[in-house]
Design a protein around this motif. Structure first.
Motif, PDB file in Angstrom:
ATOM      1  N   VAL A  26      19.847  80.814  94.466  1.00 10.02           N
ATOM      2  CA  VAL A  26      20.217  82.007  93.705  1.00 10.02           C
ATOM      3  C   VAL A  26      20.941  81.631  92.427  1.00 10.02           C
ATOM      4  O   VAL A  26      20.668  82.159  91.340  1.00 10.02           O
ATOM      5  N   LEU A  27      21.906  80.659  92.521  1.00 16.12           N
ATOM      6  CA  LEU A  27      22.646  80.245  91.333  1.00 16.12           C
ATOM      7  C   LEU A  27      21.730  79.619  90.299  1.00 16.12           C
ATOM      8  O   LEU A  27      21.858  79.857  89.088  1.00 16.12           O
ATOM      9  N   ALA A  28      20.758  78.834  90.782  1.00 13.87           N
ATOM     10  CA  ALA A  28      19.825  78.203  89.852  1.00 13.87           C
ATOM     11  C   ALA A  28      18.992  79.252  89.136  1.00 13.87           C
ATOM     12  O   ALA A  28      18.734  79.165  87.934  1.00 13.87           O
ATOM     13  N   THR A  29      18.545  80.269  89.897  1.00 14.91           N
ATOM     14  CA  THR A  29      17.730  81.319  89.292  1.00 14.91           C
ATOM     15  C   THR A  29      18.514  82.089  88.250  1.00 14.91           C
ATOM     16  O   THR A  29      18.014  82.410  87.162  1.00 14.91           O
ATOM     17  N   VAL A  30      19.804  82.394  88.578  1.00 16.31           N
ATOM     18  CA  VAL A  30      20.648  83.101  87.612  1.00 16.31           C
ATOM     19  C   VAL A  30      20.800  82.281  86.329  1.00 16.31           C
ATOM     20  O   VAL A  30      20.721  82.811  85.207  1.00 16.31           O
ATOM     21  N   ALA A  31      20.993  80.973  86.483  1.00 15.46           N
ATOM     22  CA  ALA A  31      21.169  80.113  85.317  1.00 15.46           C
ATOM     23  C   ALA A  31      19.921  80.091  84.448  1.00 15.46           C
ATOM     24  O   ALA A  31      19.983  80.150  83.216  1.00 15.46           O
ATOM     25  N   LEU A  32      18.747  80.003  85.098  1.00 16.91           N
ATOM     26  CA  LEU A  32      17.503  79.984  84.332  1.00 16.91           C
ATOM     27  C   LEU A  32      17.281  81.295  83.619  1.00 16.91           C
ATOM     28  O   LEU A  32      16.818  81.338  82.472  1.00 16.91           O
ATOM     29  N   THR A  33      17.637  82.399  84.264  1.00 14.56           N
ATOM     30  CA  THR A  33      17.483  83.706  83.647  1.00 14.56           C
ATOM     31  C   THR A  33      18.366  83.808  82.407  1.00 14.56           C
ATOM     32  O   THR A  33      17.968  84.348  81.371  1.00 14.56           O
ATOM     33  N   ALA A  34      19.577  83.273  82.500  1.00 14.73           N
ATOM     34  CA  ALA A  34      20.509  83.352  81.373  1.00 14.73           C
ATOM     35  C   ALA A  34      19.990  82.588  80.164  1.00 14.73           C
ATOM     36  O   ALA A  34      20.291  82.927  79.020  1.00 14.73           O
ATOM     37  N   THR A  35      19.167  81.563  80.374  1.00 15.18           N
ATOM     38  CA  THR A  35      18.648  80.780  79.256  1.00 15.18           C
ATOM     39  C   THR A  35      17.280  81.271  78.808  1.00 15.18           C
ATOM     40  O   THR A  35      16.653  80.680  77.935  1.00 15.18           O
ATOM     41  N   GLY A  36      16.784  82.328  79.465  1.00 15.95           N
ATOM     42  CA  GLY A  36      15.506  82.907  79.069  1.00 15.95           C
ATOM     43  C   GLY A  36      14.296  82.184  79.579  1.00 15.95           C
ATOM     44  O   GLY A  36      13.181  82.456  79.139  1.00 15.95           O
ATOM     45  N   LEU A  37      14.473  81.223  80.536  1.00 19.23           N
ATOM     46  CA  LEU A  37      13.341  80.457  81.029  1.00 19.23           C
ATOM     47  C   LEU A  37      12.549  81.200  82.091  1.00 19.23           C
ATOM     48  O   LEU A  37      11.410  80.858  82.380  1.00 19.23           O
ATOM     49  N   VAL A  38      13.176  82.188  82.778  1.00 16.28           N
ATOM     50  CA  VAL A  38      12.437  83.034  83.704  1.00 16.28           C
ATOM     51  C   VAL A  38      12.800  84.466  83.391  1.00 16.28           C
ATOM     52  O   VAL A  38      13.858  84.758  82.855  1.00 16.28           O
ATOM     53  N   SER A  39      11.891  85.363  83.755  1.00 14.69           N
ATOM     54  CA  SER A  39      12.121  86.762  83.418  1.00 14.69           C
ATOM     55  C   SER A  39      12.805  87.526  84.528  1.00 14.69           C
ATOM     56  O   SER A  39      13.425  88.547  84.278  1.00 14.69           O
ATOM     57  N   SER A  40      12.716  87.074  85.768  1.00 12.50           N
ATOM     58  CA  SER A  40      13.357  87.773  86.874  1.00 12.50           C
ATOM     59  C   SER A  40      13.648  86.801  87.990  1.00 12.50           C
ATOM     60  O   SER A  40      12.986  85.781  88.150  1.00 12.50           O
ATOM     61  N   ALA A  41      14.669  87.149  88.821  1.00 12.18           N
ATOM     62  CA  ALA A  41      15.044  86.289  89.947  1.00 12.18           C
ATOM     63  C   ALA A  41      14.008  86.379  91.047  1.00 12.18           C
ATOM     64  O   ALA A  41      13.465  87.452  91.320  1.00 12.18           O
ATOM     65  N   GLN A  42      13.712  85.239  91.694  1.00 15.34           N
ATOM     66  CA  GLN A  42      12.784  85.192  92.812  1.00 15.34           C
ATOM     67  C   GLN A  42      13.589  85.066  94.100  1.00 15.34           C
ATOM     68  O   GLN A  42      14.507  84.257  94.187  1.00 15.34           O
ATOM     69  N   ALA A  43      13.259  85.878  95.077  1.00 17.51           N
ATOM     70  CA  ALA A  43      13.995  85.834  96.344  1.00 17.51           C
ATOM     71  C   ALA A  43      13.767  84.514  97.057  1.00 17.51           C
ATOM     72  O   ALA A  43      12.655  83.977  97.055  1.00 17.51           O
ATOM     73  N   ALA A  44      14.827  83.980  97.651  1.00 23.57           N
ATOM     74  CA  ALA A  44      14.722  82.733  98.415  1.00 23.57           C
ATOM     75  C   ALA A  44      14.008  82.996  99.728  1.00 23.57           C
ATOM     76  O   ALA A  44      14.024  84.108 100.265  1.00 23.57           O
ATOM     77  N   ASP A  45      13.375  81.954 100.289  1.00 21.90           N
ATOM     78  CA  ASP A  45      12.749  82.078 101.602  1.00 21.90           C
ATOM     79  C   ASP A  45      13.821  82.331 102.658  1.00 21.90           C
ATOM     80  O   ASP A  45      14.962  81.885 102.538  1.00 21.90           O
ATOM     81  N   ILE A  46      13.421  83.041 103.697  1.00 19.85           N
ATOM     82  CA  ILE A  46      14.335  83.329 104.805  1.00 19.85           C
ATOM     83  C   ILE A  46      13.628  83.053 106.124  1.00 19.85           C
ATOM     84  O   ILE A  46      12.411  82.828 106.165  1.00 19.85           O
TER      85      ILE A  46
END
Length: 578
Positions: A26-46
Motif C-alpha cells: 500500500v505504501l509503495a502504491t501511494v508513493a508511486l501515485t504521488a509521483t504520477g507513475l500510476v493513476s490509481s492504487a491497486q488492491a493487495a492480494d488477500i
C-alpha cells in the motif's frame, strides 16, 4: 454411603494472519501515485479463505459424513487445526466455497500432517488443480495455483485423505489472490485475560500453574511478583528457580500477533520447605488390610469418636467431605452437635493417635448425597488443591473416592495425580465404586482405577444394594452369596488391577444396607476362595490371588451397633491371610 437411617453406602476461527507485505504494498502504491507513475492504487492480494486456521471450529467448512473435527494439538499455528479421518469409502473430504475474481491467478496452500493429505480446487472455470502428500510425522506445506475463468466468481477448495489411510491434519489454509468480494478474515485482536489461574504441584524450587485457554491466543506469559517468569504455548507452565518455603504471587497474560492481554487475577503459592514439609504422615498399609467408614453424623447407628474405632481396622475413611460452591472444591465440617460434642481438637488428636498405632485415616469424598463434579481442568485443580489443604489441616493419610453420582475418568485422573504430586508417595488412595461401575474396563470408575494403578492403594467395590450381576465367567450371580463376591472380584482381578488393589466391600449388618448383607463367615470364605482356592461356592476362579488386599465395611458405627461382630470376625481372618 448414606447419611440417613439404614445408612447404606448407596442408599445414604483462527482470525486471519496479518497479511504479510500488505502494508508495504500500500505504501509503495501511494508513493508511486504521488509521483504520477500510476493513476490509481491497486488492491493487495488477500487470503480469500474463511476460518483458514480452524480457530472457529468447522465454521465455513463442510466435511463428509462427520469425518472432520478440530483439535488443539498438534497445530501448525494458533490454537486449532483440522483432523479428518477416512473410513470405508469416505475419504474425509472437507471443503468450502470462496469468492474469487474472474481472470485472476490464486496461490493455494496449506500445512498438513499425518496420513495421506490432498489439497485442491474445483470449479475454477479453467483447469482444476490438486496436490498431495503421502503422509508425514511433521508439518509439511502443500502448494499449487490456479487461474479463474472469465465468468468464475466462486471456487470450491477442498482437502481430503485416502481410502484405508490414517487420519490427516490440516492447518493454515491460504487461497491468496485478488478479493472476489468476500473479503478475508479480520486481523487478530488482542486476546482477553486468562481465567481460572490455579496452583498445582509445588516443590522447594518450583510451582506448577494452569489456566483456561483463551480463544485467539497463540501463547501465554507468566509473571512472578510482577516480573516475567516464563512463557508457554499451552494452558500450563512450571515456574522454576524459586526459594524454599517462600510465598510468591503469580499472574498470566495471553498473547497473539495483535499484542498482549491484561494480566489475569493473581494467585499465591508457597514453595515447600527444605528437607520435606510433607504433611502426610505416610503410615504404611499392611499387605492385607481392613477398611471401615467412620460416620461424621448420627443416623441411628452407634455414635463414635475416632478413638472408639477398633484396632482391627487398618484404614479408617472419614465420611464425608462436603462440596463447596467452587467447582470441584471440597471441605470438611465435623458434626460436633450430632457426635455428642466431639470437638475438632479431639478429632485431630484422635487422628494422630490412630496413626501412631499404625493406622491410616483418610477423608472420603462422596456418598449417596455427596455430589462433587470434577469435569474440567479447573475443577480437577480445585479438587486436588482443596483435598491437599484438608491433608495439611487434619493430617489425613489420603483420600477415598466414593462418588455415586457420576465420575469423569479423564479429569479425576488428573486430580488424583496432582494430589499425589503434592502429598508425596505415602498418599493412600482408595475407591468405593458400586458394582455396576466395575462390570467393564470401559466404565469411568474402572478406567480411573487403571489410569492411576501406580499410585492406587485399593478398590473396595460395594458388593451390595445391586441385585444380580454378571461374574467374570459370564454367568449371573445374586448378591448375598460367596459366588457374588468371588465372581465379581474376578472381573477386577482379570481386568488389570493387582490383587493387592482389590478388596471386598460389604455391609456391617442388615441395618447398614438395603440389600446384599452377608455374614462375616461368607466374607471370610470368599477371601479364602480368592487367596487359596478353598471354601469356594459354585464359582471357583481359574487361579488364586494370595495378595488379595482384604475387606471393607460400611460402617464402623453399624459394626459397633452389632457389638463389633463384623470386625471381630473378619479382621483377624484378613490379617491371617497368606
Amino acid at each position: 454411603m448414606e447419611r440417613s437411617p439404614l445408612g447404606a453406602h448407596r442408599v445414604r476461527g483462527r482470525r486471519g494472519r496479518i497479511r504479510r507485505g500488505a502494508a508495504t504494498a500500500v505504501l509503495a502504491t501511494v508513493a508511486l501515485t504521488a509521483t504520477g507513475l500510476v493513476s490509481s492504487a491497486q488492491a493487495a492480494d488477500i487470503n480469500v479463505a474463511k476460518n483458514a486456521g480452524f480457530e472457529s471450529g468447522l465454521a465455513n467448512w463442510t466435511c463428509t459424513n462427520g469425518s472432520g473435527a478440530t483439535v488443539s494439538s498438534p497445530v501448525h499455528g494458533g490454537t486449532a487445526a483440522l483432523k479428518a479421518t477416512p473410513a470405508g469409502q469416505d475419504t474425509a473430504r472437507c471443503s468450502q466455497t470462496v469468492a474469487v475474481k474472474p481472470n485472476s491467478t490464486y496461490t493455494l496452500s496449506s500445512w498438513v500432517q499425518g496420513g495421506y493429505a490432498y489439497l485442491g480446487a474445483s470449479g475454477t472455470g479453467t483447469t482444476d488443480v490438486s496436490t498431495w502428500s503421502p503422509g508425514s510425522s511433521n508439518w509439511t506445506q502443500l502448494n499449487t495455483s490456479f487461474k479463474t475463468g472469465a465468468n468464475t466468481t466462486s471456487v470450491e477448495i477442498y482437502t481430503h485423505g485416502w481410502y484405508g489411510q490414517s487420519a490427516y491434519l490440516v492447518d493454515d489454509v491460504s487461497v491468496n489472490g485478488p478479493d472476489g468480494g468476500g473479503g478475508s478474515d479480520p486481523d487478530p485482536t488482542v486476546p482477553s485475560a486468562p481465567a481460572g489461574l490455579a496452583v498445582g504441584a509445588t516443590t522447594t524450587t518450583s510451582v506448577s500453574l494452569s489456566w483456561n485457554a483463551v480463544s485467539g491466543a497463540t501463547g501465554y506469559t507468566v509473571y512472578r511478583d510482577g516480573q516475567k517468569a516464563t512463557t508457554a504455548t499451552g494452558s500450563s507452565a512450571t515456574v522454576t528457580g524459586l526459594s524454599a518455603d517462600t510465598a510468591y504471587q503469580f499472574t498470566v497474560t495471553a498473547t497473539n500477533a495483535a499484542g498482549e492481554s491484561v494480566k489475569s487475577a493473581a494467585v499465591s503459592a508457597r514453595t515447600a520447605k527444605e528437607g520435606g514439609g510433607n504433611p502426610n504422615p505416610g503410615t504404611s498399609v499392611p499387605k492385607h488390610a481392613v477398611t471401615g467408614y467412620w460416620q461424621n453424623f448420627n443416623n441411628g447407628a452407634t455414635v463414635q469418636k475416632l478413638s472408639d474405632v477398633p484396632a482391627n481396622y487398618d484404614i479408617i475413611a472419614v465420611s464425608f467431605a462436603d462440596a463447596t460452591t467452587t467447582p470441584g472444591g471440597v471441605t470438611f465440617n465435623l458434626d460436633t452437635a450430632g457426635l455428642n460434642g466431639y470437638t475438632v481438637d479431639q478429632f485431630k488428636a484422635d487422628i494422630k493417635a490412630k496413626q501412631a498405632a499404625g493406622k491410616n485415616v483418610i477423608i472420603s469424598v462422596g456418598g449417596e448425597k455427596g455430589t462433587v463434579s470434577v469435569n474440567s481442568d479447573t475443577s480437577a485443580n480445585n479438587f486436588a488443591n482443596s483435598l491437599y489443604s484438608l491433608i495439611q489441616e487434619y493430617g489425613f493419610n489420603g483420600v477415598d473416592i466414593d462418588l455415586e453420582n457420576g465420575l469423569n475418568s479423564t479429569y479425576m485422573t488428573k486430580a488424583l495425580r496432582s494430589l499425589s504430586q503434592k502429598a508425596g508417595s505415602g498418599l493412600v488412595i482408595t475407591m468405593a465404586p458400586q458394582t455396576i461401575d466395575m462390570q467393564s474396563t470401559g466404565g469411568e470408575y474402572f478406567k480411573t482405577a487403571l489410569n492411576i494403578k501406580d499410585i492406587l492403594t485399593v478398590v473396595n467395590m460395594q458388593y451390595y444394594n445391586s441385585g444380580a450381576m454378571l461374574g467374570c465367567d459370564g454367568k449371573v450371580y445374586s448378591q448375598g452369596s460367596v459366588d457374588f463376591l468371588t465372581a465379581l472380584a474376578c472381573i477386577q482381578l482379570e481386568g488389570g488391577l493387582a490383587p493387592s488393589q482389590v478388596g471386598l466391600g460389604v455391609p456391617a449388618s442388615t441395618s447398614a444396607a438395603g440389600g446384599g448383607y452377608v455374614s462375616p463367615s461368607v466374607v471370610n470364605a470368599a477371601l479364602d476362595c480368592l487367596a487359596s482356592g478353598t471354601n469356594c461356592g459354585s464359582f471357583k476362579p481359574a487361579k488364586t490371588y494370595p495378595d488379595i488386599r482384604g475387606a471393607m465395611t460400611w460402617s464402623t458405627a453399624w459394626d459397633a451397633k452389632s457389638g463389633n461382630a463384623w470386625s471381630n470376625a473378619v479382621g483377624p481372618h484378613v490379617h491371617g491371610l497368606p
